[in-house]
Motif scaffolding. Structure first.
Motif, PDB file in Angstrom:
ATOM      1  N   TYR A 140       0.828  -1.191   0.000  1.00 19.85           N
ATOM      2  CA  TYR A 140       0.000   0.000   0.000  1.00 19.85           C
ATOM      3  C   TYR A 140       0.869   1.250   0.000  1.00 19.85           C
ATOM      4  CZ  TYR A 140      -3.056  -3.605   1.981  1.00 19.85           C
ATOM      5  OH  TYR A 140      -3.739  -4.774   2.204  1.00 19.85           O
ATOM      6  N   GLU A 141       0.299   2.348  -0.466  1.00 11.62           N
ATOM      7  CA  GLU A 141       0.921   3.652  -0.295  1.00 11.62           C
ATOM      8  C   GLU A 141       0.381   4.208   1.024  1.00 11.62           C
ATOM      9  OE1 GLU A 141       0.875   8.173  -2.126  1.00 11.62           O
ATOM     10  OE2 GLU A 141       0.097   6.522  -3.361  1.00 11.62           O
ATOM     11  N   ILE A 142       1.234   4.290   2.035  1.00 10.74           N
ATOM     12  CA  ILE A 142       0.797   4.690   3.375  1.00 10.74           C
ATOM     13  C   ILE A 142       1.033   6.185   3.563  1.00 10.74           C
ATOM     14  CG2 ILE A 142       1.067   4.309   5.840  1.00 10.74           C
ATOM     15  CD1 ILE A 142       2.029   1.464   5.150  1.00 10.74           C
ATOM     16  N   ALA A 143      -0.032   6.899   3.906  1.00  7.73           N
ATOM     17  CA  ALA A 143       0.025   8.358   4.026  1.00  7.73           C
ATOM     18  C   ALA A 143      -0.286   8.782   5.461  1.00  7.73           C
ATOM     19  CB  ALA A 143      -0.976   9.000   3.065  1.00  7.73           C
ATOM     20  N   GLU A 144       0.130  10.005   5.801  1.00  2.00           N
ATOM     21  CA  GLU A 144      -0.097  10.575   7.134  1.00  2.00           C
ATOM     22  C   GLU A 144      -1.448  11.287   7.180  1.00  2.00           C
ATOM     23  OE1 GLU A 144       0.845  11.580  11.098  1.00  2.00           O
ATOM     24  OE2 GLU A 144       1.956  10.270   9.735  1.00  2.00           O
ATOM     25  N   ILE A 145      -2.120  11.192   8.335  1.00  2.00           N
ATOM     26  CA  ILE A 145      -3.365  11.929   8.538  1.00  2.00           C
ATOM     27  C   ILE A 145      -3.505  12.232  10.024  1.00  2.00           C
ATOM     28  CG2 ILE A 145      -4.808   9.863   8.848  1.00  2.00           C
ATOM     29  CD1 ILE A 145      -7.036  11.329   7.311  1.00  2.00           C
ATOM     30  N   ARG A 146      -4.029  13.407  10.372  1.00  2.00           N
ATOM     31  CA  ARG A 146      -4.266  13.822  11.755  1.00  2.00           C
ATOM     32  C   ARG A 146      -5.667  14.414  11.850  1.00  2.00           C
ATOM     33  NH1 ARG A 146      -0.832  16.016  15.193  1.00  2.00           N
ATOM     34  NH2 ARG A 146      -2.717  16.114  16.460  1.00  2.00           N
ATOM     35  N   GLY A 147      -6.144  14.585  13.092  1.00  2.00           N
ATOM     36  CA  GLY A 147      -7.440  15.209  13.301  1.00  2.00           C
ATOM     37  C   GLY A 147      -8.401  14.311  14.046  1.00  2.00           C
ATOM     38  N   ASN A 148      -9.563  14.874  14.447  1.00  2.00           N
ATOM     39  CA  ASN A 148     -10.566  14.053  15.114  1.00  2.00           C
ATOM     40  C   ASN A 148     -11.249  13.138  14.092  1.00  2.00           C
ATOM     41  OD1 ASN A 148     -12.651  15.555  13.812  1.00  2.00           O
ATOM     42  ND2 ASN A 148     -12.675  17.057  15.462  1.00  2.00           N
ATOM     43  N   ILE A 149     -12.150  12.311  14.574  1.00  2.00           N
ATOM     44  CA  ILE A 149     -12.767  11.300  13.706  1.00  2.00           C
ATOM     45  C   ILE A 149     -13.472  11.934  12.508  1.00  2.00           C
ATOM     46  CG2 ILE A 149     -14.475   9.452  13.578  1.00  2.00           C
ATOM     47  CD1 ILE A 149     -11.983   8.742  15.185  1.00  2.00           C
ATOM     48  N   GLU A 150     -14.277  12.960  12.776  1.00  2.00           N
ATOM     49  CA  GLU A 150     -15.040  13.581  11.686  1.00  2.00           C
ATOM     50  C   GLU A 150     -14.137  14.227  10.641  1.00  2.00           C
ATOM     51  OE1 GLU A 150     -15.641  13.990  14.910  1.00  2.00           O
ATOM     52  OE2 GLU A 150     -17.788  14.038  15.345  1.00  2.00           O
ATOM     53  N   SER A 151     -13.065  14.890  11.091  1.00  2.00           N
ATOM     54  CA  SER A 151     -12.177  15.554  10.127  1.00  2.00           C
ATOM     55  C   SER A 151     -11.405  14.534   9.311  1.00  2.00           C
ATOM     56  CB  SER A 151     -11.221  16.514  10.840  1.00  2.00           C
ATOM     57  OG  SER A 151     -10.302  15.827  11.656  1.00  2.00           O
ATOM     58  N   ARG A 152     -11.049  13.411   9.929  1.00  2.00           N
ATOM     59  CA  ARG A 152     -10.350  12.369   9.165  1.00  2.00           C
ATOM     60  C   ARG A 152     -11.269  11.729   8.125  1.00  2.00           C
ATOM     61  NH1 ARG A 152      -7.658   8.616  13.551  1.00  2.00           N
ATOM     62  NH2 ARG A 152      -8.803   9.898  15.063  1.00  2.00           N
ATOM     63  N   ILE A 153     -12.528  11.537   8.500  1.00  2.00           N
ATOM     64  CA  ILE A 153     -13.480  10.983   7.530  1.00  2.00           C
ATOM     65  C   ILE A 153     -13.660  11.952   6.361  1.00  2.00           C
ATOM     66  CG2 ILE A 153     -15.894  10.337   7.177  1.00  2.00           C
ATOM     67  CD1 ILE A 153     -15.869   9.213  10.048  1.00  2.00           C
ATOM     68  N   ALA A 154     -13.727  13.243   6.654  1.00  2.00           N
ATOM     69  CA  ALA A 154     -13.858  14.257   5.593  1.00  2.00           C
ATOM     70  C   ALA A 154     -12.642  14.244   4.673  1.00  2.00           C
ATOM     71  CB  ALA A 154     -14.045  15.638   6.207  1.00  2.00           C
ATOM     72  N   LYS A 155     -11.445  14.102   5.247  1.00  2.00           N
ATOM     73  CA  LYS A 155     -10.216  14.102   4.453  1.00  2.00           C
ATOM     74  C   LYS A 155     -10.119  12.876   3.546  1.00  2.00           C
ATOM     75  CE  LYS A 155      -7.382  16.727   7.753  1.00  2.00           C
ATOM     76  NZ  LYS A 155      -6.251  16.655   8.716  1.00  2.00           N
ATOM     77  N   LEU A 156     -10.834  11.822   3.903  1.00  2.00           N
ATOM     78  CA  LEU A 156     -10.830  10.610   3.086  1.00  2.00           C
ATOM     79  C   LEU A 156     -11.219  10.924   1.652  1.00  2.00           C
ATOM     80  CD1 LEU A 156     -10.653   7.538   2.771  1.00  2.00           C
ATOM     81  CD2 LEU A 156     -12.908   7.358   3.835  1.00  2.00           C
ATOM     82  N   ASP A 157     -12.169  11.831   1.483  1.00  2.00           N
ATOM     83  CA  ASP A 157     -12.602  12.218   0.135  1.00  2.00           C
ATOM     84  C   ASP A 157     -11.821  13.415  -0.393  1.00  2.00           C
ATOM     85  OD1 ASP A 157     -14.644  10.259  -0.080  1.00  2.00           O
ATOM     86  OD2 ASP A 157     -15.883  11.442   1.274  1.00  2.00           O
ATOM     87  N   THR A 158     -11.611  14.430   0.451  1.00  2.00           N
ATOM     88  CA  THR A 158     -11.013  15.684  -0.043  1.00  2.00           C
ATOM     89  C   THR A 158      -9.532  15.553  -0.363  1.00  2.00           C
ATOM     90  OG1 THR A 158     -10.559  16.464   2.212  1.00  2.00           O
ATOM     91  CG2 THR A 158     -12.675  17.066   1.242  1.00  2.00           C
ATOM     92  N   GLU A 159      -8.835  14.609   0.285  1.00  2.00           N
ATOM     93  CA  GLU A 159      -7.403  14.472   0.050  1.00  2.00           C
ATOM     94  C   GLU A 159      -7.044  13.245  -0.776  1.00  2.00           C
ATOM     95  OE1 GLU A 159      -4.879  15.239   3.335  1.00  2.00           O
ATOM     96  OE2 GLU A 159      -6.073  16.933   4.063  1.00  2.00           O
TER      97      GLU A 159
END
Length: 300
Positions: A140-159
């Motif tokens: 897999y291509e493993i990427a970094e992500i931070r934030g609370n649960i809702e912000s991480r779920i949002a980043k799933l699509d936006t990033e």
């Protein structure tokens, strides 16, 4: 009786307060006031947790409020806490432990898939999760992500991530399973070992607050206390925080428990998985002995 409760300001943190006090109100006539506190981990959303100093970044500011009397009790996710307890404070474990496994949350475009696929871009801020993903036979291509649960779920699509890794406890406590139907893959905790104490809510009080400590005994659970005791002993003996990948799964029945754990070196090149049986009388010695084996193998 009105109790001042300190916690982080995320929806998950507030939900955990609600769960604890809903249970307490079954036994006592009490009221509570939430005091929201921003921790270093909440304020700095860019720096990795390991670079900021590990687990304590989500609890220190709340503990400061507890020590100086601004709050009566602190409510934490126990997995965010180090193995060391601040002088003058005491931790009691909320007995109702949530499911401890991790889950894969897929991007909407992958809805309906039942497993990760090679080449997917998978995001997590956890060294443990990154290590376990790297151990998979798929790449897999493993990427970094931070934030609370809702912000991480949002980043799933936006990033543009294909998937992120979250705790099942967070999904369940926020009642997100129905909203995310078809996008969740539960990971087996026997293979994808959880963080120590994942799914456990910690209640931290001043040692001298005997009235509150006595009240909290009503919502403890012997099985949770036993399993968490083993997991926190492993965390303490390992000497690790968020700056080393480590995981543990404890399954207990009565006075006995089966333990599976791992730890990896800082550079992720050396690691050791270990299994052992233990019991309530001997678990501290058993954890110490087996953790020394792991540390010896990876030259910690």
């Amino acid at each position: 009786m009105k109790i001042k409760v300190g916690t982080r300001t995320s929806r998950l943190a507030l939900k955990q307060v609600e769960l604890v006090f809903s249970k307490l109100k079954e036994f006592y006539e009490i009221d509570y006031e939430v005091v929201g506190i921003n921790t270093l981990g909440d304020i700095d959303k860019k720096t990795s947790i390991s670079q900021m100093g590990g687990k304590g970044v989500f609890v220190r500011a709340i503990e400061d409020a507890l020590k100086d009397g601004r709050i009566d009790i602190a409510v934490h996710s126990l997995k965010d806490m180090t193995s060391e307890i601040e002088d003058g404070l005491e931790i009691i474990y909320f007995g109702d432990r949530a499911r401890r496994n991790d889950i894969v949350l897929l991007n909407e475009k992958h809805k309906g898939k039942t497993e990760l696929e090679s080449g997917m871009r998978v995001a997590t801020g956890s060294l443990r999760r990154k290590f376990l993903l790297a151990m998979d036979e798929k790449s897999y291509e493993i990427a970094e992500i931070r934030g609370n649960i809702e912000s991480r779920i949002a980043k799933l699509d936006t990033e543009g991530f294909d998937a992120i890794i979250l705790s099942r406890a967070a999904i369940d406590r926020l009642d997100l399973s129905e909203t995310l139907e078809g996008r969740i893959i539960d990971l087996d905790e026997e293979a994808f070992l959880p963080s120590p104490c994942q799914g456990v809510i910690a209640l931290e009080v001043n040692k001298e607050n005997h009235e509150l400590k006595e009240m909290l005994k009503s919502i403890q659970n012997e099985k949770t206390d036993f399993e968490v005791g083993i997991e926190r002993a492993f965390l303490a003996e390992s000497g690790a925080s968020c700056n080393k990948p480590l995981g543990i799964n404890v399954v207990s029945e009565g006075n006995k428990a089966q333990v599976k754990a791992f730890m990896a070196s800082d550079d992720l090149k050396r690691y050791r998985f270990i299994n052992f049986d233990t019991d309530k009388e001997n678990y501290l010695a058993d954890v110490k002995k087996n953790t020394e084996v792991i540390k010896g193998d990876i030259d910690v």
